[in-house]
Write a protein that holds these residues in place. Structure first.
Motif, PDB file in Angstrom:
ATOM      1  N   GLN A 172      38.135  79.774  70.399  1.00  0.00           N
ATOM      2  CA  GLN A 172      36.686  79.568  70.449  1.00  0.00           C
ATOM      3  C   GLN A 172      36.022  80.932  70.494  1.00  0.00           C
ATOM      4  O   GLN A 172      36.674  81.927  70.734  1.00  0.00           O
ATOM      5  CB  GLN A 172      36.269  78.724  71.670  1.00  0.00           C
ATOM      6  CG  GLN A 172      36.353  79.436  73.006  1.00  0.00           C
ATOM      7  CD  GLN A 172      37.708  79.292  73.681  1.00  0.00           C
ATOM      8  OE1 GLN A 172      38.427  78.353  73.429  1.00  0.00           O
ATOM      9  NE2 GLN A 172      38.059  80.240  74.522  1.00  0.00           N
ATOM     10  N   ASP A 173      34.700  80.950  70.265  1.00  0.00           N
ATOM     11  CA  ASP A 173      33.969  82.206  70.377  1.00  0.00           C
ATOM     12  C   ASP A 173      34.205  82.761  71.776  1.00  0.00           C
ATOM     13  O   ASP A 173      34.142  82.012  72.767  1.00  0.00           O
ATOM     14  CB  ASP A 173      32.471  81.993  70.187  1.00  0.00           C
ATOM     15  CG  ASP A 173      32.091  81.610  68.758  1.00  0.00           C
ATOM     16  OD1 ASP A 173      32.975  81.600  67.883  1.00  0.00           O
ATOM     17  OD2 ASP A 173      30.905  81.325  68.533  1.00  0.00           O
ATOM     18  N   ASN A 174      34.481  84.071  71.874  1.00  0.00           N
ATOM     19  CA  ASN A 174      34.677  84.657  73.200  1.00  0.00           C
ATOM     20  C   ASN A 174      34.142  86.076  73.240  1.00  0.00           C
ATOM     21  O   ASN A 174      33.846  86.679  72.200  1.00  0.00           O
ATOM     22  CB  ASN A 174      36.147  84.577  73.632  1.00  0.00           C
ATOM     23  CG  ASN A 174      37.054  85.456  72.823  1.00  0.00           C
ATOM     24  OD1 ASN A 174      36.959  86.672  72.868  1.00  0.00           O
ATOM     25  ND2 ASN A 174      37.968  84.850  72.068  1.00  0.00           N
ATOM     26  N   SER A 175      34.033  86.579  74.438  1.00  0.00           N
ATOM     27  CA  SER A 175      33.461  87.898  74.643  1.00  0.00           C
ATOM     28  C   SER A 175      34.471  88.997  74.345  1.00  0.00           C
ATOM     29  O   SER A 175      35.603  88.961  74.820  1.00  0.00           O
ATOM     30  CB  SER A 175      32.971  88.039  76.085  1.00  0.00           C
ATOM     31  OG  SER A 175      32.433  89.336  76.283  1.00  0.00           O
TER      32      SER A 175
ATOM     33  N   ALA B 124      37.619  85.171  82.127  1.00  0.00           N
ATOM     34  CA  ALA B 124      38.510  84.758  81.043  1.00  0.00           C
ATOM     35  C   ALA B 124      39.274  83.518  81.495  1.00  0.00           C
ATOM     36  O   ALA B 124      39.764  83.458  82.614  1.00  0.00           O
ATOM     37  CB  ALA B 124      39.470  85.886  80.690  1.00  0.00           C
TER      38      ALA B 124
ATOM     39  N   GLN C 235      35.449  78.037  81.728  1.00  0.00           N
ATOM     40  CA  GLN C 235      34.450  77.519  80.805  1.00  0.00           C
ATOM     41  C   GLN C 235      33.102  77.553  81.508  1.00  0.00           C
ATOM     42  O   GLN C 235      32.953  76.983  82.586  1.00  0.00           O
ATOM     43  CB  GLN C 235      34.803  76.080  80.398  1.00  0.00           C
ATOM     44  CG  GLN C 235      33.977  75.541  79.268  1.00  0.00           C
ATOM     45  CD  GLN C 235      34.231  76.259  77.945  1.00  0.00           C
ATOM     46  OE1 GLN C 235      35.360  76.495  77.563  1.00  0.00           O
ATOM     47  NE2 GLN C 235      33.179  76.609  77.256  1.00  0.00           N
TER      48      GLN C 235
ATOM     49  N   GLY D 274      37.270  88.155  76.861  1.00  0.00           N
ATOM     50  CA  GLY D 274      38.101  86.989  76.577  1.00  0.00           C
ATOM     51  C   GLY D 274      37.514  85.672  77.040  1.00  0.00           C
ATOM     52  O   GLY D 274      38.005  84.615  76.660  1.00  0.00           O
ATOM     53  N   ALA D 275      36.465  85.717  77.854  1.00  0.00           N
ATOM     54  CA  ALA D 275      35.857  84.478  78.338  1.00  0.00           C
ATOM     55  C   ALA D 275      35.087  83.790  77.217  1.00  0.00           C
ATOM     56  O   ALA D 275      34.474  84.451  76.375  1.00  0.00           O
ATOM     57  CB  ALA D 275      34.915  84.765  79.502  1.00  0.00           C
ATOM     58  N   PRO D 276      35.102  82.445  77.195  1.00  0.00           N
ATOM     59  CA  PRO D 276      34.361  81.716  76.170  1.00  0.00           C
ATOM     60  C   PRO D 276      32.848  81.977  76.285  1.00  0.00           C
ATOM     61  O   PRO D 276      32.300  82.047  77.388  1.00  0.00           O
ATOM     62  CB  PRO D 276      34.656  80.247  76.473  1.00  0.00           C
ATOM     63  CG  PRO D 276      35.870  80.248  77.337  1.00  0.00           C
ATOM     64  CD  PRO D 276      35.846  81.550  78.082  1.00  0.00           C
TER      65      PRO D 276
END
Length: 183
Positions: free
Chosen positions: A57-60, A86, A89, A104-106
């Motif tokens: 999914q989109d992540n940082s 990370a 959600q 890595g966090a959504p």
């Protein structure tokens, strides 16, 4: 008496010689299923296609703040409404707030950019101020950016190296078919 010199064949470029040799080579019969982690040094005997997309999914791409670009105007002080680590959600991003986010966090729904923590200033009471508005999409790794679902990422004949083993594991390949080693 000296013997006449023996004519030497002309030298050929290495790439031509290798290509010629490889065109005459045949694969040895026999393959076996092996664990991806035990396959180092083996030769792959199958096409491998990604069963998932990477990232999922989109992540940082940075530690910082997930924002709505429209809310980041010069001088605006925006409250931090949530913290997204990370693997966690987040909740949808409320208007005129930001989310503290880690690499890595959504990306939470509603956010359209990430501002690096170094480009933010604490503004007291859990709020932050930004130096400049970011462009839409800044520091966001898009879902499937590294490899969309169905990516062909390894072919028969590929030598399985530690780097390829790591990629195979990242793409969900737990077991694979490899040619039997020479005895």
């Amino acid at each position: 008496m000296n013997a006449p010199p023996v004519p030497r064949p002309s030298l050929r470029p290495l790439d031509d010689v290798l290509s010629d040799l490889l065109s005459r080579a045949t694969a040895l019969p026999g393959t076996e299923q092996v664990s991806t982690f035990d396959a180092d040094g083996r030769v792959l005997a199958q096409d491998l296609v990604s069963a998932l997309q990477v990232p999922p999914q989109d992540n940082s791409a940075m530690d910082g703040y997930a924002v709505r670009v429209a809310d980041v105007v010069p001088g605006a002080v925006l409250p931090v409404s949530q913290r997204i680590a990370a693997g966690a959600q987040g909740m949808p991003l409320a208007a005129a707030t930001v989310a503290r986010i880690f690499t890595g966090a959504p990306i939470p729904a509603g956010a359209d950019a990430v501002v690096m923590q170094e480009e933010a200033e604490p503004a007291g009471d859990g709020a932050v101020r930004f130096r400049a508005p970011p462009p839409v999409g800044q520091h966001i790794r898009r879902a499937g950016e590294n490899a969309p679902h169905g990516t062909d990422f390894a072919r028969p004949g590929d030598l399985i190296t530690p780097a390829l083993s790591a990629a195979l594991a990242a793409f969900g390949a737990v077991h694979l078919r490899a040619y039997r080693p020479l005895s």
